[in-house]
Write an enzyme that holds these catalytic residues in place. Structure first.
Site, PDB file in Angstrom:
ATOM      1  N   ALA A  43       0.799  -1.232   0.000  1.00 49.23           N
ATOM      2  CA  ALA A  43       0.000   0.000   0.000  1.00 49.23           C
ATOM      3  C   ALA A  43       0.829   1.278   0.000  1.00 49.23           C
ATOM      4  O   ALA A  43       0.291   2.363  -0.256  1.00 49.23           O
ATOM      5  CB  ALA A  43      -0.940   0.002   1.203  1.00 49.23           C
ATOM      6  N   ILE A  47       1.655   2.145  -6.987  1.00 50.51           N
ATOM      7  CA  ILE A  47       0.244   1.802  -7.223  1.00 50.51           C
ATOM      8  C   ILE A  47      -0.513   1.857  -5.900  1.00 50.51           C
ATOM      9  O   ILE A  47      -1.629   2.386  -5.826  1.00 50.51           O
ATOM     10  CB  ILE A  47       0.110   0.374  -7.813  1.00 50.51           C
ATOM     11  CG1 ILE A  47       0.758   0.296  -9.191  1.00 50.51           C
ATOM     12  CG2 ILE A  47      -1.366  -0.044  -7.902  1.00 50.51           C
ATOM     13  CD1 ILE A  47       0.954  -1.117  -9.708  1.00 50.51           C
ATOM     14  N   GLY A  48       0.130   1.306  -4.859  1.00 46.75           N
ATOM     15  CA  GLY A  48      -0.556   1.135  -3.578  1.00 46.75           C
ATOM     16  C   GLY A  48      -1.149   2.429  -3.036  1.00 46.75           C
ATOM     17  O   GLY A  48      -2.284   2.429  -2.529  1.00 46.75           O
ATOM     18  N   ASN A 128       9.638 -10.983  -7.556  1.00 47.57           N
ATOM     19  CA  ASN A 128       8.213 -10.924  -7.198  1.00 47.57           C
ATOM     20  C   ASN A 128       7.604 -12.289  -6.876  1.00 47.57           C
ATOM     21  O   ASN A 128       6.654 -12.369  -6.085  1.00 47.57           O
ATOM     22  CB  ASN A 128       7.430 -10.236  -8.308  1.00 47.57           C
ATOM     23  CG  ASN A 128       7.738  -8.745  -8.360  1.00 47.57           C
ATOM     24  OD1 ASN A 128       8.454  -8.235  -7.498  1.00 47.57           O
ATOM     25  ND2 ASN A 128       7.227  -8.035  -9.350  1.00 47.57           N
ATOM     26  N   SER A 152       0.554  -7.797  -8.901  1.00 47.27           N
ATOM     27  CA  SER A 152       2.010  -7.948  -9.035  1.00 47.27           C
ATOM     28  C   SER A 152       2.379  -8.766 -10.267  1.00 47.27           C
ATOM     29  O   SER A 152       1.793  -9.821 -10.524  1.00 47.27           O
ATOM     30  CB  SER A 152       2.586  -8.645  -7.799  1.00 47.27           C
ATOM     31  OG  SER A 152       2.119  -8.026  -6.632  1.00 47.27           O
ATOM     32  N   ASN A 153       3.371  -8.287 -10.981  1.00 46.65           N
ATOM     33  CA  ASN A 153       3.833  -8.934 -12.205  1.00 46.65           C
ATOM     34  C   ASN A 153       4.951  -9.936 -11.941  1.00 46.65           C
ATOM     35  O   ASN A 153       5.666  -9.800 -10.947  1.00 46.65           O
ATOM     36  CB  ASN A 153       4.355  -7.868 -13.183  1.00 46.65           C
ATOM     37  CG  ASN A 153       3.257  -7.353 -14.084  1.00 46.65           C
ATOM     38  OD1 ASN A 153       2.467  -8.118 -14.614  1.00 46.65           O
ATOM     39  ND2 ASN A 153       3.220  -6.031 -14.266  1.00 46.65           N
ATOM     40  N   ASP A 184      -5.493  -3.456 -19.167  1.00 42.38           N
ATOM     41  CA  ASP A 184      -5.495  -3.737 -20.609  1.00 42.38           C
ATOM     42  C   ASP A 184      -6.819  -3.305 -21.232  1.00 42.38           C
ATOM     43  O   ASP A 184      -6.854  -2.775 -22.346  1.00 42.38           O
ATOM     44  CB  ASP A 184      -5.245  -5.236 -20.851  1.00 42.38           C
ATOM     45  CG  ASP A 184      -3.939  -5.702 -20.231  1.00 42.38           C
ATOM     46  OD1 ASP A 184      -2.931  -4.974 -20.376  1.00 42.38           O
ATOM     47  OD2 ASP A 184      -3.913  -6.763 -19.590  1.00 42.38           O
ATOM     48  N   HIS A 211      -1.438 -11.226 -19.413  1.00 43.95           N
ATOM     49  CA  HIS A 211      -1.053  -9.832 -19.180  1.00 43.95           C
ATOM     50  C   HIS A 211       0.442  -9.629 -19.421  1.00 43.95           C
ATOM     51  O   HIS A 211       1.196  -9.317 -18.508  1.00 43.95           O
ATOM     52  CB  HIS A 211      -1.442  -9.376 -17.770  1.00 43.95           C
ATOM     53  CG  HIS A 211      -1.042  -7.954 -17.494  1.00 43.95           C
ATOM     54  ND1 HIS A 211      -1.624  -6.885 -18.127  1.00 43.95           N
ATOM     55  CD2 HIS A 211      -0.081  -7.436 -16.695  1.00 43.95           C
ATOM     56  CE1 HIS A 211      -1.042  -5.770 -17.733  1.00 43.95           C
ATOM     57  NE2 HIS A 211      -0.105  -6.064 -16.857  1.00 43.95           N
TER      58      HIS A 211
END
Ligand SMILES: NC(=O)C1=CN([C@@H]2O[C@H](COP(=O)(O)OP(=O)(O)OC[C@H]3O[C@@H](n4cnc5c(N)ncnc54)[C@H](O)[C@@H]3O)[C@@H](O)[C@H]2O)C=CC1
Ligand SMILES: O=C([O-])CC(=O)C(=O)O
Length: 348
Positions: A43, A47-48, A128, A152-153, A184, A211
């Protein structure tokens, strides 16, 4: 409708004090929405933080837990001053992870490192995969019934990692695990509206597959409203959608990847999950889920959301020849990313 939700929340919180008083009593009357706890893992990140802000604006959330390895007390204190429904708490460090997760209805995971120019999403796997695995072990322990929104990627691998962790703990429910591919769809809508000269608010484009790069397959033949675009236009739109993440990574020149548009997309998807949990009918979003739509065990397509998460994984519908070719072309890469995720859990 989604934009309207955010607009109405903004409208509420920018009214004069007098209007606020009168609105707040009305708000209590209209807020018979059930109690829902949403937890954001990661967070304090790019992004978080904006995602936490947007979840604070969502009237369907009653408790918002913000977790990161560090920095969340500040983010939580900041966000908690916003005069909307949810109670906000910040949690930092391993020892507080359980408290952050307990009682969660939805766990959103944007924890992990982002790309730098020249990297693929798969280059993030090394770091990750381990982060996602340990967070999913904690989810299995503290809130095994929560819906998990994986940001997460590489999503094509982190979702299978989560599934394997949950299976190994005996808590896997395929209806509750989602790879967030909403960005997307957001991009495909924006780019299509620009090319078709259509009002973007009324545009719909399904995006299927996965993705990453060519695994992202926008179905412009099913876009609405219809537009008479040439094959060249469709190819260019497809490529731009597939490369959307890279476009942002390059523009940010080493300072990370999409954060603001991702926060928006993540908030849209979490809102759809909340509506599904609350029994709103016909909530449909694209997501990377366990699937029998193709021979691959995970695949992104339209999904109907309900009280237990995935209610129905919808089929692909009619594809153009170009999309059919794209579908066949994406399978080897998507298959190997899925297998890489599964193998990671069994070898670590
Ligand atoms: N699914 C999608 O469409 C998209 C996915 N992403 C992915 O989202 C991830 C996050 O991106 P950003 O927010 O830009 O990165 P960031 O580096 O700004 O933030 C990541 C946050 O995760 C935290 N973190 C690291 N390990 C953690 C752990 N074990 N537990 C909790 N938090 C932990 C970090 O402290 C940091 O605050 C990246 O993997 C990125 O590739 C990004 C954009 C779109
Ligand atoms: O491209 C990246 O690394 C981040 C991402 O997944 C996206 O923006 O779609």
């Amino acid at each position: 409708m989604k934009a309207a939700m955010l607009r109405s929340v903004f409208r509420r919180s920018t009214t004069s004090p007098a209007a606020t008083t009168c609105l707040s009593s009305r708000r209590f009357a209209s807020e018979s929405a059930p109690e829902r706890k949403v937890t954001v893992l990661g967070a304090a990140g790019g992004i978080g933080q904006p995602l936490s802000l947007l979840m604070k604006l969502n009237p369907l959330v009653s408790r918002l837990a913000l977790y990161d390895i560090a920095g969340t007390p500040g983010v939580a204190a900041d966000v908690s001053h916003i005069n909307t429904r949810s109670e906000v708490k910040g949690y930092a460090g391993d020892e507080q992870l359980g408290h952050a997760l307990e009682g969660s209805d939805i766990v959103i995971i944007p924890a992990g490192v982002p790309r730098k120019p020249g990297m693929t999403r798969d280059d993030l796997f090394k770091i990750n995969a381990g982060i996602v695995k340990s967070l999913c072990e904690a989810i299995a322990k503290y809130c095994p019934n929560a819906l998990v929104n994986m940001i997460s990627n590489p999503v094509n691998s982190t979702v299978p990692i989560a599934a394997e962790v949950f299976k190994s703990r005996g808590v896997y429910d395929e209806r509750k695990l989602f790879g967030v591919t909403t960005l997307d769809v957001v991009r495909a809508k924006t780019f299509y509206a620009g090319k078709a000269n259509a009002n973007v608010a009324g545009v719909n484009v399904p995006v299927v597959g996965g993705h990453a790069g060519v695994t992202i397959l926008p179905l412009f033949s099913q876009a609405s409203p219809k537009a008479n675009l040439s094959d060249e236009d469709i190819k260019a739109l497809t490529k731009r959608t597939q490369d959307g993440g890279t476009e942002v990574v390059e523009a940010k020149a080493g300072k990370g990847s999409a954060t603001l548009s991702m926060a928006y997309a993540g908030a849209i998807f979490a809102d759809a999950c909340l509506k599904g949990l609350n029994g709103v009918p016909d909530v449909v979003e694209c997501s990377f889920v366990q699937s029998t739509v193709t021979e691959l065990p995970f695949f992104a397509s339209k999904v109907r959301l309900g009280k237990n998460g995935v209610e129905e994984v919808l089929g692909l519908g009619p594809l153009s020849d170009y999309e059919q070719q794209g579908l066949e072309a994406l399978k080897p890469e998507l298959k190997s990313s899925i297998e890489k995720g599964i193998a990671f859990v069994h070898s670590s």
